[in-house]
Design an enzyme around this catalytic site. Structure first.
Site, PDB file in Angstrom:
ATOM      1  N   ARG A 180       0.917  -1.306   0.189  1.00 14.63           N
ATOM      2  CA  ARG A 180       0.024   0.214  -0.239  1.00 14.63           C
ATOM      3  C   ARG A 180       1.231   1.474   0.145  1.00 14.63           C
ATOM      4  O   ARG A 180       0.455   2.199  -0.717  1.00 14.63           O
ATOM      5  CB  ARG A 180      -0.197  -0.381   0.924  1.00 14.63           C
ATOM      6  CG  ARG A 180      -2.235  -0.795   1.477  1.00 14.63           C
ATOM      7  CD  ARG A 180      -3.227  -1.132   2.304  1.00 14.63           C
ATOM      8  NE  ARG A 180      -3.454  -0.243   2.283  1.00 14.63           N
ATOM      9  CZ  ARG A 180      -4.345   0.893   3.120  1.00 14.63           C
ATOM     10  NH1 ARG A 180      -4.220  -0.017   4.254  1.00 14.63           N
ATOM     11  NH2 ARG A 180      -5.174   1.472   3.174  1.00 14.63           N
ATOM     12  N   CYS A 238      -1.693   5.921   8.926  1.00 15.52           N
ATOM     13  CA  CYS A 238      -1.617   5.039   8.702  1.00 15.52           C
ATOM     14  C   CYS A 238      -3.017   4.971   7.713  1.00 15.52           C
ATOM     15  O   CYS A 238      -2.594   5.802   7.236  1.00 15.52           O
ATOM     16  CB  CYS A 238      -1.930   3.060   9.699  1.00 15.52           C
ATOM     17  SG  CYS A 238      -3.332   3.754  10.994  1.00 15.52           S
TER      18      CYS A 238
END
Length: 298
Positions: A180, A238
């Site tokens: 990611r 995050c």
């Protein structure tokens, strides 16, 4: 300040509670991205006396593109939830889940930020409790309402403006999976990649094979290799501010303070004026230098 409690210590505290009068509130934060069945998992088996905490509705406000997928709730809302879990003044709180504390750390951080010092993560969570041979129970556990008074702002946070420049003078850690960060895969947010200047630091590297945190020395070595130092400010993000709290717990165990970017990449990527970088380097023009530096540390 102690971050973790092991299962043997918790068992002793629970067994001695009647004699000592010490109250320990157990909170089960069963949640994982892509798994909406946390309550069902809790109902099937949980630590005796544990109360379920609904991360999506009690540890976050409604999703908002300008604030992220899991924006922090108001202080008033969080206090009402904490009282509904039975937390009273002077209680110790132990949070756990069944995913290496990836979800429980969100509650740990929020309670610390709200001014509670006697709050811990159960190292290894439900799996460690079961491996030790301790009993679990099923069904719903309702708590008698507590009277805890919460504040706000005990821990450092940063906003998008600070995150934009953080990597120039500090260390900005991206706690998501490496794919990611590199922009190879993005399951939920509108754009793939990372905030310019961020260093990839997946939370999975904080744990051993049993889902327990690595030793303080091992965590310290890990973060030093990522550029973290005592004299340089560190911040973490995050996807939506959940697993970043796990990284902050690991940093605390290692002896490094760190700030949280609550909106995280879900907030950042929803603003089209914010640049996004793909690839393994913090900045798009530093790929070769950064990768050479990584090779030199091996």
């Amino acid at each position: 300040m102690q971050t973790l409690m092991d299962v043997a210590t918790l068992k002793d505290r629970l067994d001695d509670a009647g004699a000592t009068g010490r109250r320990t509130v157990l909170l089960d934060v069963r949640w994982a991205l892509g798994d909406p069945h946390g309550r069902e998992h809790y109902l099937a088996a949980h630590l005796p006396g544990a109360v379920f905490v609904d991360l999506a509705h009690e540890l976050a406000g409604p999703a908002d593109a300008s604030r992220g997928r899991h924006p922090l709730p108001s202080q008033e809302q969080f206090q009402a939830s904490a009282r509904s879990w039975g937390i009273r003044r002077g209680d110790a709180v132990v949070a756990y889940d069944d995913s290496g504390n990836m979800a429980a750390a969100r509650l740990w951080w929020m309670l610390r930020n709200a001014g509670l010092a006697d709050v811990y993560l159960l190292d290894g969570g439900l799996a460690a409790w079961r491996r030790a041979g301790y009993a679990v129970e099923s069904g719903e556990r309702q708590a008698e309402a507590g009277d805890v008074e919460l504040t706000d702002g005990a821990l450092p946070v940063i906003d998008a403006g600070q995150a934009a420049a953080w990597g120039l003078g500090g260390v900005l850690l991206d706690a998501r999976a490496g794919e990611r960060y590199r922009g190879e895969f993005e399951p939920v947010d509108p754009r793939a990649g990372h905030i310019p200047g961020a260093v990839s630091a997946p939370t999975t590297a904080n744990l051993d094979a049993d889902g327990k945190f690595l030793s303080p020395a091992a965590l310290r070595e890990h973060f030093v290799q990522l550029g973290v130092r005592a004299d340089v400010p560190t911040a973490v993000y995050c996807g939506s501010g959940v697993t970043a709290a796990h990284e902050i717990a690991a940093l605390e165990i290692a002896g490094f303070p760190a700030a949280l970017y609550p909106g995280s990449f879900s907030e950042w990527s929803n603003n089209s004026s914010n640049p996004v970088v793909t690839g393994a380097a913090p900045y798009p023009d530093q790929a070769a230098t950064y990768l050479d530096g990584c090779e030199s540390q091996r």
